[in-house]
Write a protein that holds these residues in place. Sequence first.
Motif, PDB file in Angstrom:
ATOM      1  N   MET A   1       0.853  -1.194   0.000  1.00 28.98           N
ATOM      2  CA  MET A   1       0.000   0.000   0.000  1.00 28.98           C
ATOM      3  C   MET A   1       0.889   1.244   0.000  1.00 28.98           C
ATOM      4  O   MET A   1       2.045   1.213   0.427  1.00 28.98           O
ATOM      5  N   ARG A   2       0.317   2.360  -0.473  1.00 34.92           N
ATOM      6  CA  ARG A   2       0.981   3.649  -0.364  1.00 34.92           C
ATOM      7  C   ARG A   2       0.687   4.246   1.004  1.00 34.92           C
ATOM      8  O   ARG A   2      -0.411   4.115   1.527  1.00 34.92           O
ATOM      9  N   ALA A   3       1.673   4.912   1.570  1.00 37.90           N
ATOM     10  CA  ALA A   3       1.496   5.564   2.863  1.00 37.90           C
ATOM     11  C   ALA A   3       2.440   6.752   2.933  1.00 37.90           C
ATOM     12  O   ALA A   3       3.445   6.821   2.214  1.00 37.90           O
ATOM     13  N   PRO A  23      -1.260  -3.955   6.419  1.00 33.90           N
ATOM     14  CA  PRO A  23      -1.248  -4.582   7.747  1.00 33.90           C
ATOM     15  C   PRO A  23      -2.276  -5.699   7.846  1.00 33.90           C
ATOM     16  O   PRO A  23      -3.304  -5.699   7.153  1.00 33.90           O
ATOM     17  N   ILE A  24      -1.997  -6.661   8.715  1.00 30.47           N
ATOM     18  CA  ILE A  24      -2.889  -7.811   8.925  1.00 30.47           C
ATOM     19  C   ILE A  24      -3.590  -7.640  10.270  1.00 30.47           C
ATOM     20  O   ILE A  24      -2.935  -7.433  11.298  1.00 30.47           O
ATOM     21  N   LEU A  31      -9.433  -4.624   9.297  1.00 32.93           N
ATOM     22  CA  LEU A  31      -8.653  -3.887   8.306  1.00 32.93           C
ATOM     23  C   LEU A  31      -9.592  -2.937   7.587  1.00 32.93           C
ATOM     24  O   LEU A  31     -10.611  -3.363   7.030  1.00 32.93           O
ATOM     25  N   VAL A  32      -9.257  -1.658   7.613  1.00 40.47           N
ATOM     26  CA  VAL A  32     -10.094  -0.629   6.993  1.00 40.47           C
ATOM     27  C   VAL A  32      -9.396  -0.090   5.756  1.00 40.47           C
ATOM     28  O   VAL A  32      -8.231   0.329   5.823  1.00 40.47           O
ATOM     29  N   TYR A 125      -2.856   8.398   7.046  1.00 43.98           N
ATOM     30  CA  TYR A 125      -2.193   8.859   5.829  1.00 43.98           C
ATOM     31  C   TYR A 125      -1.717   7.629   5.059  1.00 43.98           C
ATOM     32  O   TYR A 125      -0.533   7.440   4.778  1.00 43.98           O
ATOM     33  N   ALA A 126      -2.647   6.794   4.670  1.00 43.31           N
ATOM     34  CA  ALA A 126      -2.311   5.513   4.033  1.00 43.31           C
ATOM     35  C   ALA A 126      -3.560   4.976   3.348  1.00 43.31           C
ATOM     36  O   ALA A 126      -4.662   5.509   3.499  1.00 43.31           O
ATOM     37  N   GLU A 127      -3.367   3.887   2.611  1.00 48.68           N
ATOM     38  CA  GLU A 127      -4.516   3.273   1.941  1.00 48.68           C
ATOM     39  C   GLU A 127      -5.264   2.297   2.841  1.00 48.68           C
ATOM     40  O   GLU A 127      -6.445   2.029   2.617  1.00 48.68           O
ATOM     41  N   TYR A 128      -4.588   1.784   3.880  1.00 51.98           N
ATOM     42  CA  TYR A 128      -5.228   0.837   4.797  1.00 51.98           C
ATOM     43  C   TYR A 128      -4.733   1.096   6.217  1.00 51.98           C
ATOM     44  O   TYR A 128      -3.621   1.591   6.427  1.00 51.98           O
TER      45      TYR A 128
END
Length: 347
Positions: A1-3, A23-24, A31-32, A125-128
């Motif tokens: 993912m981008r962060a 992240p798991i 996980l959002v 500030y991330a995709e997940y």
Amino acid sequence: MRAVQVTGYGGIEQLQTVTKDVPIPKANEVLVKIKACAINNTEIWMREGAYGAGSASGWRPEGVQFPRIPGSDIAGTIVDIGDAVDSSMNGKDVVLFPFTSSGDDGSEHIANDMSFIGSEYDGGYAEYVVWPAELCFNMPLPDYTESAVFSVSGLTAWHMNEQLDIQPGETIMVTGANGGVGSLNVQIAANVFSAKVIAIVGDLRLADEMKALGATHVLSYRSDRLVDDIIDSNGGPIDSVLDVVGDPLFSTSLEALKKGGKFCISGSAGGQTTNLDFRTLYLKHITMYGSVLGRRDEYRRMLQAISDGQIKPVIDRTFPLEEAQDAQVYFKESGKLGKVVLLPNED
């Protein structure tokens, strides 16, 4: 993912875009997929080291552990769940209560181990992002960007208002009224607690917008007779002050308050230290409150008020995730109305 990570204390150059593993979620987590993350002073002050002395800054005494993904006002969709989470959570659109603590209900916000998403945990500030399932609440509005602007600013404003025990018809002065917390203080005091609100801004061209949010009077802090302006507009001293500015309006606030008045502060964007003549406090019987964030029961009441249309989102501008540096610079500029929001997953 981008962060986007903060790599250490300092300027915006410490914000770096990186690629990380998604992240798991642990057994009790979800996980959002993040759809929107509003910016707060919190993550800027964390990066700048304003919460601590020397190299230690954060919500915990040991300071922030870098690198850290900032961001705490998060809305998104649950796309994976831990083994102990009810399967009905999968696919829900949620907003995230912004901190964990071991405090009992009603005192979770003053527990010593309070830990903040985006400071002690990687944030928005991330995709997940992963977060405890019990701290994920149904989105109050159908739009992700609009729902993302309340978790920190809204909870902060709601707790400030509840601490003052505002009664219908009281006059409340709101400083920084065009900002994220301030614009919500105006709405909550006026539209939820039925107070008369004096909104303090820099630019009086914002007067119509502030009155649309619920303000009765709009005054400029640039006035050289601000205390008189406040008292004249109210026909006498005011009942309470909701302050996020700090030093520049502190003496003005105390002068404008009636005997037995209340002052609540939850920010010091204009200055973190001030001069205080204690006689002002005790001769006027002023009660002072310090306020940070709030409780889960207050969060639920706030979300209901949003769903009921009593509190509306106020958004100044959005930025894509990769422009987080520009977004934080823009956030600190004066004259905005409402929140600045990052969009990590624009589909």
